[in-house]
Design a protein around this motif. Structure first.
Motif, PDB file in Angstrom:
ATOM      1  N   ASN A   2      -4.280   4.058  -4.931  1.00 44.67           N
ATOM      2  CA  ASN A   2      -4.784   3.524  -3.657  1.00 44.67           C
ATOM      3  C   ASN A   2      -5.054   2.047  -3.798  1.00 44.67           C
ATOM      4  O   ASN A   2      -5.844   1.650  -4.660  1.00 44.67           O
ATOM      5  CB  ASN A   2      -6.134   4.172  -3.324  1.00 44.67           C
ATOM      6  CG  ASN A   2      -5.933   5.405  -2.504  1.00 44.67           C
ATOM      7  OD1 ASN A   2      -4.937   5.548  -1.794  1.00 44.67           O
ATOM      8  ND2 ASN A   2      -6.879   6.318  -2.599  1.00 44.67           N
TER       9      ASN A   2
ATOM     10  N   TYR B 264      -6.128  -1.552  -1.545  1.00 45.92           N
ATOM     11  CA  TYR B 264      -6.786  -1.962  -0.307  1.00 45.92           C
ATOM     12  C   TYR B 264      -6.410  -3.399   0.037  1.00 45.92           C
ATOM     13  O   TYR B 264      -6.014  -4.165  -0.833  1.00 45.92           O
ATOM     14  CB  TYR B 264      -8.314  -1.843  -0.469  1.00 45.92           C
ATOM     15  CG  TYR B 264      -8.717  -0.401  -0.602  1.00 45.92           C
ATOM     16  CD1 TYR B 264      -8.980   0.371   0.523  1.00 45.92           C
ATOM     17  CD2 TYR B 264      -8.766   0.206  -1.855  1.00 45.92           C
ATOM     18  CE1 TYR B 264      -9.292   1.715   0.407  1.00 45.92           C
ATOM     19  CE2 TYR B 264      -9.078   1.553  -1.977  1.00 45.92           C
ATOM     20  CZ  TYR B 264      -9.337   2.295  -0.842  1.00 45.92           C
ATOM     21  OH  TYR B 264      -9.624   3.627  -0.954  1.00 45.92           O
TER      22      TYR B 264
ATOM     23  N   LYS C  61       1.789   4.530  -3.105  1.00 50.30           N
ATOM     24  CA  LYS C  61       1.486   5.961  -2.924  1.00 50.30           C
ATOM     25  C   LYS C  61       2.316   6.807  -3.870  1.00 50.30           C
ATOM     26  O   LYS C  61       1.865   7.837  -4.361  1.00 50.30           O
ATOM     27  CB  LYS C  61       1.738   6.368  -1.474  1.00 50.30           C
ATOM     28  CG  LYS C  61       0.678   5.809  -0.548  1.00 50.30           C
ATOM     29  CD  LYS C  61       0.788   6.337   0.860  1.00 50.30           C
ATOM     30  CE  LYS C  61      -0.316   5.703   1.700  1.00 50.30           C
ATOM     31  NZ  LYS C  61       0.104   5.439   3.073  1.00 50.30           N
TER      32      LYS C  61
ATOM     33  N   ASN D  38      -7.124   1.164   5.116  1.00 50.57           N
ATOM     34  CA  ASN D  38      -7.092   0.483   3.806  1.00 50.57           C
ATOM     35  C   ASN D  38      -7.773  -0.878   3.837  1.00 50.57           C
ATOM     36  O   ASN D  38      -7.517  -1.718   2.972  1.00 50.57           O
ATOM     37  CB  ASN D  38      -5.631   0.320   3.353  1.00 50.57           C
ATOM     38  CG  ASN D  38      -4.990   1.666   3.122  1.00 50.57           C
ATOM     39  OD1 ASN D  38      -5.204   2.307   2.120  1.00 50.57           O
ATOM     40  ND2 ASN D  38      -4.240   2.124   4.101  1.00 50.57           N
TER      41      ASN D  38
ATOM     42  N   ILE E 198       0.848  -1.215   0.000  1.00 46.79           N
ATOM     43  CA  ILE E 198       0.000   0.000   0.000  1.00 46.79           C
ATOM     44  C   ILE E 198       0.871   1.248   0.000  1.00 46.79           C
ATOM     45  O   ILE E 198       0.670   2.174  -0.792  1.00 46.79           O
ATOM     46  CB  ILE E 198      -0.939  -0.016   1.221  1.00 46.79           C
ATOM     47  CG1 ILE E 198      -2.031  -1.055   0.986  1.00 46.79           C
ATOM     48  CG2 ILE E 198      -1.543   1.367   1.490  1.00 46.79           C
ATOM     49  CD1 ILE E 198      -2.862  -1.349   2.201  1.00 46.79           C
TER      50      ILE E 198
END
Ligand code: BTN
Length: 245
Positions: free
Chosen positions: A94, A96, A89, A195, A85
């Motif tokens: 994004n 999850y 960035k 997340n 995750i």
């Protein structure tokens, strides 16, 4: 603490986790190894399911010598997912987590993690296998409950250079691993909950062929899933989430 990372890339392997198991006896326990392959002919995932590993995907196993007894691999899987995750960035993507090991973009499964542990010459090694579909042409036979397979390219239109990505991801993972060794999973819980695809959801989980139903509550310090069933908290060490509502 050792941070000497050795990157080994192969054109084709059966499986990077399998290669690591077979070659751990040649490893130096002052190094961390990042084994990747452009293609895997027998990639495997959780519950011994096969992992489609065509060209264009990332197939990586991070091998770390263990100096603290590791009792629960779920925690490592969660730390690996949080590293993925973080690493995305940089590309403004994004992703999850679906507990315990699925990486999701736009409700599609783009990756998964398989943590294993082995002993070789009395040294314990952690093997963190991470598969991410980046630029594969198509993903056809990755059958998983709930989330259809897809690729980062299809979901985001970004073509990410896999070798550069590996060199970005591995240090992020090692940093989190060291933080975890000195703290606990609690340290990462806010990141996890931000997340977590199961937040506020009613879920069904399949364990050894039986289905249990409840509302997501939390993740324990050992990485277990806590759900509320009939007013009581129940813990699950493993299982497939088969419904999310
Ligand atoms: C899953 O979602 O079931 C986990 C998939 C893990 C696949 C990776 S790809 C690199 C490493 N080598 C393997 O054979 N499996 C893991």
């Amino acid at each position: 603490m050792q941070n000497n990372i050795k990157y080994l890339n192969f054109d084709i392997l059966e499986s990077t986790n399998k290669w690591a198991k077979e070659n751990a006896h040649t490893f130096s326990n002052t190094c961390i190894y990042a084994i990747s392959s452009n293609i895997q002919t027998h990639g495997y995932g959780s519950n011994n399911r096969s992992w489609e590993s065509s060209k264009g995907g990332m197939y990586l196993t991070i091998c770390i010598p263990v100096y603290k007894q590791i009792t629960n691999l779920n925690t490592l899987t969660i730390i690996s997912a949080l590293s993925a995750i973080d690493s995305f960035k940089k590309y403004n993507i994004n992703i999850y987590i679906k507990w315990p090991n699925d990486l999701i973009i736009n409700n599609k499964k783009i990756g998964g993690i398989l943590s294993e542990t082995i002993f070789s010459n009395s040294q314990q090694w952690l093997l963190i296998g991470i598969g991410i579909n980046f630029n594969n042409n198509n993903i056809t036979n990755l059958v998983r409950p709930l989330f259809q397979p897809s690729t980062v390219k299809l979901e985001t239109d970004l073509h990410i250079d896999i070798n550069k990505y590996i060199k970005h991801l591995v240090p992020i993972f090692i940093n989190k691993y060291h933080i975890w060794i000195n703290n606990s999973l609690k340290y990462f819980m806010n990141d996890f909950y931000d997340n977590n695809i199961l937040k506020n959801k009613n879920i069904k989980i399949s364990v050894d062929g039986k289905i249990y139903e409840g509302k997501f509550h939390s993740i324990s310090d050992e990485g277990q899933l806590n759900i509320i069933q009939d007013g009581y908290l129940h813990k699950y060490i493993n299982g497939d989430i088969v419904s999310i509502k």
